[in-house]
Design a protein around this motif. Sequence first.
Motif, PDB file in Angstrom:
ATOM      1  N   ASP A  25     -67.441  19.371  61.805  1.00 23.81           N
ATOM      2  CA  ASP A  25     -66.863  18.337  62.656  1.00 23.81           C
ATOM      3  C   ASP A  25     -67.039  16.933  62.079  1.00 23.81           C
ATOM      4  OD1 ASP A  25     -66.116  20.260  64.502  1.00 23.81           O
ATOM      5  OD2 ASP A  25     -68.026  20.149  65.581  1.00 23.81           O
ATOM      6  N   VAL A  26     -67.616  16.839  60.881  1.00 24.33           N
ATOM      7  CA  VAL A  26     -67.828  15.541  60.248  1.00 24.33           C
ATOM      8  C   VAL A  26     -66.802  15.386  59.129  1.00 24.33           C
ATOM      9  CG1 VAL A  26     -69.433  14.065  59.007  1.00 24.33           C
ATOM     10  CG2 VAL A  26     -70.277  15.586  60.792  1.00 24.33           C
ATOM     11  N   THR A  27     -65.831  14.517  59.344  1.00 20.55           N
ATOM     12  CA  THR A  27     -64.790  14.276  58.348  1.00 20.55           C
ATOM     13  C   THR A  27     -64.873  12.835  57.889  1.00 20.55           C
ATOM     14  OG1 THR A  27     -63.321  15.908  59.400  1.00 20.55           O
ATOM     15  CG2 THR A  27     -62.324  14.356  57.856  1.00 20.55           C
ATOM     16  N   THR A  28     -65.226  12.635  56.642  1.00 17.81           N
ATOM     17  CA  THR A  28     -65.250  11.305  56.047  1.00 17.81           C
ATOM     18  C   THR A  28     -63.989  11.127  55.192  1.00 17.81           C
ATOM     19  OG1 THR A  28     -66.504  12.121  54.147  1.00 17.81           O
ATOM     20  CG2 THR A  28     -67.773  11.270  56.022  1.00 17.81           C
ATOM     21  N   ALA A  39     -71.229  20.614  57.879  1.00 18.40           N
ATOM     22  CA  ALA A  39     -70.872  19.908  59.107  1.00 18.40           C
ATOM     23  C   ALA A  39     -69.345  19.892  59.256  1.00 18.40           C
ATOM     24  CB  ALA A  39     -71.435  18.493  59.077  1.00 18.40           C
ATOM     25  N   LEU A  88     -71.544   6.287  59.216  1.00 22.88           N
ATOM     26  CA  LEU A  88     -72.514   7.047  58.422  1.00 22.88           C
ATOM     27  C   LEU A  88     -73.059   6.201  57.271  1.00 22.88           C
ATOM     28  CD1 LEU A  88     -71.021  10.656  58.132  1.00 22.88           C
ATOM     29  CD2 LEU A  88     -73.176   9.995  59.222  1.00 22.88           C
ATOM     30  N   VAL A 144     -71.895  15.955  52.603  1.00 22.13           N
ATOM     31  CA  VAL A 144     -71.124  16.385  53.772  1.00 22.13           C
ATOM     32  C   VAL A 144     -70.656  17.828  53.608  1.00 22.13           C
ATOM     33  CG1 VAL A 144     -69.150  15.856  55.242  1.00 22.13           C
ATOM     34  CG2 VAL A 144     -70.368  14.002  54.099  1.00 22.13           C
ATOM     35  N   THR A 157     -65.971   7.396  61.036  1.00 23.28           N
ATOM     36  CA  THR A 157     -67.123   8.233  60.685  1.00 23.28           C
ATOM     37  C   THR A 157     -67.723   7.805  59.354  1.00 23.28           C
ATOM     38  OG1 THR A 157     -66.180  10.123  61.882  1.00 23.28           O
ATOM     39  CG2 THR A 157     -67.886  10.596  60.255  1.00 23.28           C
ATOM     40  N   VAL A 212     -76.128  15.040  58.509  1.00 27.37           N
ATOM     41  CA  VAL A 212     -75.568  14.344  57.346  1.00 27.37           C
ATOM     42  C   VAL A 212     -76.298  13.028  57.126  1.00 27.37           C
ATOM     43  CG1 VAL A 212     -73.497  13.287  56.372  1.00 27.37           C
ATOM     44  CG2 VAL A 212     -73.318  15.425  57.653  1.00 27.37           C
ATOM     45  N   THR A 257     -74.493  18.679  62.084  1.00 31.32           N
ATOM     46  CA  THR A 257     -73.987  17.597  62.924  1.00 31.32           C
ATOM     47  C   THR A 257     -73.990  16.290  62.122  1.00 31.32           C
ATOM     48  OG1 THR A 257     -76.159  16.906  63.771  1.00 31.32           O
ATOM     49  CG2 THR A 257     -75.055  18.754  64.889  1.00 31.32           C
ATOM     50  N   PRO A 258     -73.385  15.240  62.663  1.00 33.23           N
ATOM     51  CA  PRO A 258     -73.446  13.949  61.956  1.00 33.23           C
ATOM     52  C   PRO A 258     -74.874  13.479  61.697  1.00 33.23           C
ATOM     53  CG  PRO A 258     -71.763  13.875  63.653  1.00 33.23           C
ATOM     54  CD  PRO A 258     -72.473  15.180  63.828  1.00 33.23           C
TER      55      PRO A 258
END
Length: 274
Positions: free
Chosen positions: A226-229, A224, A64, A219, A60, A147, A143-144
């Motif tokens: 469900d967005v894990t960086t 978001a 991104l 982020v 991710t 971001v 959502t991604p």
Amino acid sequence: MRVVPAWLWGVPPVVVLALVFLYPLALVVQQSLTPENGGGAFDAYASVFASHGFREALGTTVWLAVGATVGCLVLGFALALVIAFVPFPGAKGVAKFIDVFLSFPSFLITLALLFIYGTVGMANGVWSDLTGAADGPFHFLATPWGVLLAEITYFTPFVMRPLLAAFSQLDTAQLEVASSLGARPARIVRRVILPEALPALAAGGSLVLVMCLNEFGIVLFTGAKDVTTLPMLVYGKAILESDYSAACVVAVVNIAISVGLFGLYRVVSKRAGA
């Protein structure tokens, strides 16, 4: 009067650098090699690398960062062309505003997008007023893609700044000659302007790539879930799970990638004269 040796003047900044930066960094590396529950030095690395969460966060983070960099390059090049070569009132003011924009914190831009496109933002409010619906259609910020939009919005000026500097040094006689020979604007951009802009594009893109890899505020503030960086994974492991060894492993990986890309950025910047 006794003369102080030149090398002594370098001791204070080296000591400060060691205490403020190198010592904490050494502690992070040490913690990653000494798991709290015992085991070998690289057991924490093996455990983290084997986890699905780490691989997903790495993927991710990379997509991104690459997607935002490409978006910033395309949008930044187009906007810089307009500001530099299309005369309009206030062009110089816009160019100066870009310099000011670089000082803005990333969460400020994210909050502005939330006010417009958030669940209770202006766009959803207008939609509800016009249609009578209880909920609006704009939910992409969580959502991604939200971001990605926020990162492109915030980091595009970091590409525009070196481009505007490069365009200011471009010999306008080349443009006039190409135009007098009947070349269309698109061909002038492709054959004359773009080759001159490539070093600035490379420098700006490298910087944006490094910054996107380490971005945390955007982020977090988009919500978001469900967005894990990688930076978010460090936060989750350290603060939410109290797994400091795993957090330090992820941090070391993030640092290694960032330092490598920063080295690339410095090489490209030197060649571009930035």
